[in-house]
Design a protein around this motif. Sequence first.
Motif, PDB file in Angstrom:
ATOM      1  N   SER A 105       0.832  -1.199   0.000  1.00 10.31           N
ATOM      2  CA  SER A 105       0.000   0.000   0.000  1.00 10.31           C
ATOM      3  C   SER A 105       0.871   1.255   0.000  1.00 10.31           C
ATOM      4  CB  SER A 105      -0.907   0.012   1.224  1.00 10.31           C
ATOM      5  OG  SER A 105      -1.592   1.241   1.335  1.00 10.31           O
ATOM      6  N   LYS A 106       0.438   2.254  -0.718  1.00  7.20           N
ATOM      7  CA  LYS A 106       1.157   3.532  -0.737  1.00  7.20           C
ATOM      8  C   LYS A 106       0.397   4.599   0.045  1.00  7.20           C
ATOM      9  CE  LYS A 106       3.552   2.644  -5.095  1.00  7.20           C
ATOM     10  NZ  LYS A 106       4.883   2.534  -4.519  1.00  7.20           N
ATOM     11  N   SER A 107      -0.612   4.158   0.812  1.00 10.67           N
ATOM     12  CA  SER A 107      -1.397   5.088   1.628  1.00 10.67           C
ATOM     13  C   SER A 107      -1.326   4.664   3.084  1.00 10.67           C
ATOM     14  CB  SER A 107      -2.853   5.088   1.156  1.00 10.67           C
ATOM     15  OG  SER A 107      -3.483   3.875   1.533  1.00 10.67           O
ATOM     16  N   LEU A 108      -1.950   5.446   3.944  1.00 11.22           N
ATOM     17  CA  LEU A 108      -1.983   5.131   5.378  1.00 11.22           C
ATOM     18  C   LEU A 108      -2.856   3.913   5.685  1.00 11.22           C
ATOM     19  CD1 LEU A 108      -2.182   8.703   6.973  1.00 11.22           C
ATOM     20  CD2 LEU A 108      -0.283   7.079   7.147  1.00 11.22           C
ATOM     21  N   LYS A 109      -3.611   3.458   4.695  1.00 15.88           N
ATOM     22  CA  LYS A 109      -4.439   2.271   4.882  1.00 15.88           C
ATOM     23  C   LYS A 109      -3.569   1.068   5.230  1.00 15.88           C
ATOM     24  CE  LYS A 109      -7.728  -0.695   2.429  1.00 15.88           C
ATOM     25  NZ  LYS A 109      -8.372  -0.973   1.124  1.00 15.88           N
ATOM     26  N   GLY A 110      -2.371   1.014   4.656  1.00 14.40           N
ATOM     27  CA  GLY A 110      -1.432  -0.054   4.973  1.00 14.40           C
ATOM     28  C   GLY A 110      -1.761  -1.366   4.279  1.00 14.40           C
ATOM     29  N   ASP A 111      -0.969  -2.375   4.584  1.00 19.22           N
ATOM     30  CA  ASP A 111      -1.187  -3.690   3.989  1.00 19.22           C
ATOM     31  C   ASP A 111      -0.764  -4.774   4.975  1.00 19.22           C
ATOM     32  OD1 ASP A 111       1.792  -4.555   3.310  1.00 19.22           O
ATOM     33  OD2 ASP A 111       1.580  -2.494   2.604  1.00 19.22           O
ATOM     34  N   TRP A 112      -1.400  -5.914   4.894  1.00 18.84           N
ATOM     35  CA  TRP A 112      -1.010  -7.052   5.713  1.00 18.84           C
ATOM     36  C   TRP A 112      -1.227  -8.312   4.891  1.00 18.84           C
ATOM     37  CZ3 TRP A 112      -4.719  -3.514   6.681  1.00 18.84           C
ATOM     38  CH2 TRP A 112      -6.059  -3.922   6.555  1.00 18.84           C
ATOM     39  N   VAL A 113      -0.426  -9.309   5.203  1.00 17.25           N
ATOM     40  CA  VAL A 113      -0.409 -10.538   4.411  1.00 17.25           C
ATOM     41  C   VAL A 113      -0.827 -11.721   5.273  1.00 17.25           C
ATOM     42  CG1 VAL A 113       1.052 -12.120   3.093  1.00 17.25           C
ATOM     43  CG2 VAL A 113       1.414  -9.640   2.904  1.00 17.25           C
ATOM     44  N   ARG A 114      -1.793 -12.477   4.746  1.00 15.76           N
ATOM     45  CA  ARG A 114      -2.202 -13.741   5.370  1.00 15.76           C
ATOM     46  C   ARG A 114      -1.688 -14.894   4.511  1.00 15.76           C
ATOM     47  NH1 ARG A 114      -7.012 -10.910   4.901  1.00 15.76           N
ATOM     48  NH2 ARG A 114      -7.618 -12.387   3.272  1.00 15.76           N
ATOM     49  N   LYS A 115      -1.855 -16.102   4.990  1.00 19.31           N
ATOM     50  CA  LYS A 115      -1.375 -17.281   4.258  1.00 19.31           C
ATOM     51  C   LYS A 115      -2.012 -17.374   2.876  1.00 19.31           C
ATOM     52  CE  LYS A 115       1.215 -21.066   4.692  1.00 19.31           C
ATOM     53  NZ  LYS A 115       2.648 -21.043   5.025  1.00 19.31           N
ATOM     54  N   ASP A 116      -3.269 -16.936   2.759  1.00 17.53           N
ATOM     55  CA  ASP A 116      -3.972 -17.061   1.482  1.00 17.53           C
ATOM     56  C   ASP A 116      -3.863 -15.816   0.605  1.00 17.53           C
ATOM     57  OD1 ASP A 116      -5.507 -15.405   3.045  1.00 17.53           O
ATOM     58  OD2 ASP A 116      -7.418 -16.398   2.658  1.00 17.53           O
ATOM     59  N   THR A 117      -3.070 -14.827   1.031  1.00 16.20           N
ATOM     60  CA  THR A 117      -2.883 -13.617   0.220  1.00 16.20           C
ATOM     61  C   THR A 117      -2.079 -13.957  -1.032  1.00 16.20           C
ATOM     62  OG1 THR A 117      -2.893 -12.222   2.199  1.00 16.20           O
ATOM     63  CG2 THR A 117      -1.990 -11.252   0.191  1.00 16.20           C
ATOM     64  N   LYS A 118      -2.592 -13.551  -2.187  1.00 19.98           N
ATOM     65  CA  LYS A 118      -1.918 -13.836  -3.452  1.00 19.98           C
ATOM     66  C   LYS A 118      -0.861 -12.770  -3.738  1.00 19.98           C
ATOM     67  CE  LYS A 118      -4.650 -17.319  -4.481  1.00 19.98           C
ATOM     68  NZ  LYS A 118      -4.135 -18.697  -4.367  1.00 19.98           N
ATOM     69  N   PRO A 119       0.314 -13.189  -4.194  1.00 17.05           N
ATOM     70  CA  PRO A 119       1.324 -12.205  -4.593  1.00 17.05           C
ATOM     71  C   PRO A 119       0.788 -11.288  -5.697  1.00 17.05           C
ATOM     72  CG  PRO A 119       2.313 -14.370  -4.404  1.00 17.05           C
ATOM     73  CD  PRO A 119       0.828 -14.567  -4.283  1.00 17.05           C
ATOM     74  N   ASP A 258       0.566   0.445   8.450  1.00 15.26           N
ATOM     75  CA  ASP A 258       0.807  -0.950   8.799  1.00 15.26           C
ATOM     76  C   ASP A 258       1.396  -1.674   7.592  1.00 15.26           C
ATOM     77  OD1 ASP A 258      -0.295  -0.624  11.309  1.00 15.26           O
ATOM     78  OD2 ASP A 258      -2.274  -1.372  10.719  1.00 15.26           O
ATOM     79  N   SER A 259       2.290  -2.619   7.851  1.00 13.56           N
ATOM     80  CA  SER A 259       2.809  -3.489   6.795  1.00 13.56           C
ATOM     81  C   SER A 259       3.379  -4.726   7.484  1.00 13.56           C
ATOM     82  CB  SER A 259       3.887  -2.770   5.971  1.00 13.56           C
ATOM     83  OG  SER A 259       4.375  -3.621   4.950  1.00 13.56           O
ATOM     84  N   TYR A 260       2.607  -5.811   7.472  1.00 15.12           N
ATOM     85  CA  TYR A 260       3.050  -6.953   8.271  1.00 15.12           C
ATOM     86  C   TYR A 260       2.508  -8.284   7.751  1.00 15.12           C
ATOM     87  CZ  TYR A 260      -1.593  -6.567  10.481  1.00 15.12           C
ATOM     88  OH  TYR A 260      -2.939  -6.505  10.715  1.00 15.12           O
ATOM     89  N   TYR A 261       3.214  -9.331   8.155  1.00 15.17           N
ATOM     90  CA  TYR A 261       2.735 -10.698   8.014  1.00 15.17           C
ATOM     91  C   TYR A 261       1.942 -11.052   9.264  1.00 15.17           C
ATOM     92  CZ  TYR A 261       6.024 -11.937   4.194  1.00 15.17           C
ATOM     93  OH  TYR A 261       6.703 -12.034   3.006  1.00 15.17           O
ATOM     94  N   VAL A 262       0.862 -11.784   9.112  1.00 12.83           N
ATOM     95  CA  VAL A 262       0.172 -12.350  10.260  1.00 12.83           C
ATOM     96  C   VAL A 262       1.162 -13.295  10.960  1.00 12.83           C
ATOM     97  CG1 VAL A 262      -1.721 -13.862  10.970  1.00 12.83           C
ATOM     98  CG2 VAL A 262      -2.083 -12.154   9.174  1.00 12.83           C
TER      99      VAL A 262
END
Length: 291
Positions: A105-119, A258-262
């Motif tokens: 994400s390039k905004s304050l919304k952020g991004d997070w990755v789960r096991k099923d998140t597709k690249p 936010d930017s993280y792996y679960v």
Amino acid sequence: MKRILITGANSFVGTNIEKWLIREPEQFQVDTVDTMNEAWKKADFTKYDVVFHVAGIAHVNPKLEMAPLYYKVNRDLTIEIANWAKEHGVKQFIYMSSKIVYHASKSLKGDWVRKDTKPDPNDFYGDSKLQAEKGLKGLQCNTFKVAIIRPPMIYGPGNKGNLPRLGWLAQKTPVFPAWHNKRSMLHVVNLAEFVKQITVREMSGTFFPQNAEYADTVEIVRLFAKEHGHKVWISRLFNPLVWLGAKFLPAIPKMFSDSYYVQEMSKMDFDYQVISFEESLKGLEIRKTMH
């Protein structure tokens, strides 16, 4: 005894992995080789059980005209070396990919990755890494195990990244917004222990190592300031400046979103998180300027 060849001489990650492993000379023999000008072809791959491939072009605001070079180095060279390793009897190939294969994400919304998140990479840097992964998976078989590591931001002594810049800021600013976030990070010692463990266990698959704790930009500033005896007033009163600044300055969302792996993705049946986040900040070299 595991005999390991690191392809990517003098790299930050490769150098630290080597230092960590050779502390146990009875268990590991480690050599490094440069990947420039096909120097790696002069190495005798038949001597090694494991190739740890860290060479590649890093993400430094790549320009569109550089795309062919990124694919040549990050994808084509990786697959070529893996093929060579397989042909010469190497049993395990470990590839340093990156969290960058996911959409950032390039905004304050952020991004997070789960096991099923597709690249879904943002640019050709991330795509070149993802294409390398796909090529490597096609080479895997019973006698050639492929381990792909997708780390978040790696840091440690001697690394010239955003963390030393934040440390510099923490010593200078009198105020800081209380805009808390969650970010996955990985100290290079924790990465080194992770590599050690998957090597010993001869593991294959895709892995997501990270520190045991999420990083928080606010707490990083607080810790750096405290360590260097600098007082910082941290208050929500300044949070509107983050919200406003994010609309105009790309560095603001990068710092505060936010930017993280679960965390469940990173749990293994062995302990590799040998250094805590707070402990890992001590002794880091701080940049003298923000440039």
